[in-house]
Write an enzyme that holds these catalytic residues in place. Structure first.
Site, PDB file in Angstrom:
ATOM      1  N   TYR A  25       0.841  -1.195   0.000  1.00 20.64           N
ATOM      2  CA  TYR A  25       0.000   0.000   0.000  1.00 20.64           C
ATOM      3  C   TYR A  25       0.879   1.250   0.000  1.00 20.64           C
ATOM      4  O   TYR A  25       1.218   1.800   1.041  1.00 20.64           O
ATOM      5  CB  TYR A  25      -0.945   0.007   1.200  1.00 20.64           C
ATOM      6  CG  TYR A  25      -1.799  -1.240   1.321  1.00 20.64           C
ATOM      7  CD1 TYR A  25      -2.242  -1.918   0.188  1.00 20.64           C
ATOM      8  CD2 TYR A  25      -2.169  -1.737   2.568  1.00 20.64           C
ATOM      9  CE1 TYR A  25      -3.013  -3.064   0.284  1.00 20.64           C
ATOM     10  CE2 TYR A  25      -2.950  -2.879   2.677  1.00 20.64           C
ATOM     11  CZ  TYR A  25      -3.365  -3.541   1.535  1.00 20.64           C
ATOM     12  OH  TYR A  25      -4.128  -4.678   1.650  1.00 20.64           O
ATOM     13  N   HIS A  50       0.877 -12.088   1.574  1.00 24.61           N
ATOM     14  CA  HIS A  50      -0.015 -11.277   0.743  1.00 24.61           C
ATOM     15  C   HIS A  50      -0.257 -11.937  -0.615  1.00 24.61           C
ATOM     16  O   HIS A  50       0.673 -12.094  -1.410  1.00 24.61           O
ATOM     17  CB  HIS A  50       0.626  -9.896   0.553  1.00 24.61           C
ATOM     18  CG  HIS A  50      -0.337  -8.823   0.182  1.00 24.61           C
ATOM     19  ND1 HIS A  50      -0.003  -7.485   0.236  1.00 24.61           N
ATOM     20  CD2 HIS A  50      -1.630  -8.865  -0.234  1.00 24.61           C
ATOM     21  CE1 HIS A  50      -1.041  -6.761  -0.140  1.00 24.61           C
ATOM     22  NE2 HIS A  50      -2.039  -7.582  -0.447  1.00 24.61           N
TER      23      HIS A  50
END
Length: 319
Positions: A74, A141
């Site tokens: 992010y 992830h």
């Protein structure tokens, strides 16, 4: 009953009392039904005001949200850096926090790296940016992008297990879009996986996650349901340009958004309420880029939606 994260003098007591808390699998963590996704504090959802974003995190925790999720992906550390600023002065007892390893750069050639060495370096940097000695959950992830599941099983998970042994993390989680690969990974791993994060898979347009809930429950795996608004798809303003859904899906959702606009209702509010109805999910992870969005999400959680909004939701689903 007040959660273990309650801190007298810091929290808004009435807000904490109004929040529902649920077990995250067999971790012993009692997590708020609504949790704070920090993807919008990266670079994928447009610009935002940093001071307001910091206030979103602080107010969210004060209002009883006790689970925060972020990742290096992010904004290449931007989200973690912002959270680190927001957490200064907040008692560590007041929240649980999760970050991730495995997904990094914007260009696809360097986007994923599940090796032990990269995992070690990335996790060390995450703790530095967050300003923390440990995280409650460290997640791999989007495991479907590993060259093979064998790499996750033989390299990534053992490295994270070592970090748990060192006290740098308490529990291990995995995330991904195809729910089937999360199940497969749990079945093959001899290292305990405490929770899964499934995104955009229990929404107004996709309920794939429901098929797998009995399996996760049978293994005492905590279920985190993320992205009820489908990464912007189920909002009045529509998704960002990079959104990977088909043009047909985008058109259907845009029609639903127009219908909501015509009735002065926010589609994201209906999408959130719809997803919140399932009891077997530990927490619902959603991003709030500003205080208005945070207020709306907390309001849906506490007060539900009006009869007019329920009628509109039924109409949209029928169509």
């Amino acid at each position: 009953m007040l959660p273990p994260t309650y801190v007298e003098g810091f929290h808004d007591l009435e807000a904490v009392k109004a929040m529902e808390y649920r077990p995250l699998g067999n971790t012993g963590l009692l997590v708020s039904k609504l949790s704070l996704g920090c993807g919008p504090f990266g670079c994928h959802y447009g610009t935002y005001d940093e001071e307001e974003a910091i206030e979103v995190i602080r107010q969210g925790i004060k209002q009883g949200i006790n689970y925060i999720d972020t990742a290096p992906w992010y904004g290449q550390g931007r989200s973690e850096t912002l959270i680190g600023k927001a957490l200064k002065g907040i008692p560590r007892k007041a929240y649980y926090i999760a970050t991730k390893i495995g997904r990094y750069e914007l260009d696809y050639e360097n986007m994923f790296d599940f090796s032990k060495e990269k995992t070690r370096r990335s996790f060390k940097r995450s703790l530095e940016l967050l300003g923390l000695d440990y995280v409650d959950v460290i997640q791999i992830h989007d495991i479907e992008f590993a060259p093979s599941l064998d790499i996750i099983i033989t390299q990534t998970l053992p490295e994270l297990s070592a970090k748990v042994a060192e006290g740098k993390a308490k529990y291990i989680g995995i995330t991904g879009y195809p729910v089937s690969i999360l199940k497969e990974c749990i079945e093959q791993s001899n290292i305990p996986i405490s929770c899964i994060l499934s995104y955009a898979r229990f929404t107004l347009i996709d309920d794939t996650l429901l098929e797998y809930i009995p399996f996760f429950k049978s293994k005492n795996i905590g279920i985190i349901n993320a992205a009820s608004p489908c990464m912007g798809l189920l909002t009045n303003n529509g998704p960002p340009a990079w959104h990977p859904s088909s043009e047909q899906t985008k058109k259907i959702c845009a029609d639903a958004g127009k219908c909501c606009k015509d009735h002065d209702v926010e589609l994201a509010k209906l999408a959130m309420w719809y997803s919140l109805q399932w009891e077997d999910i530990s927490t619902y992870l959603v991003g709030s880029q500003n205080l208005k969005q945070l207020k709306m999400n907390l309001d849906v959680l506490r007060n539900g939606i009006t009869e007019k909004e329920q009628s509109l939701l039924k109409d949209i689903r029928d169509k």
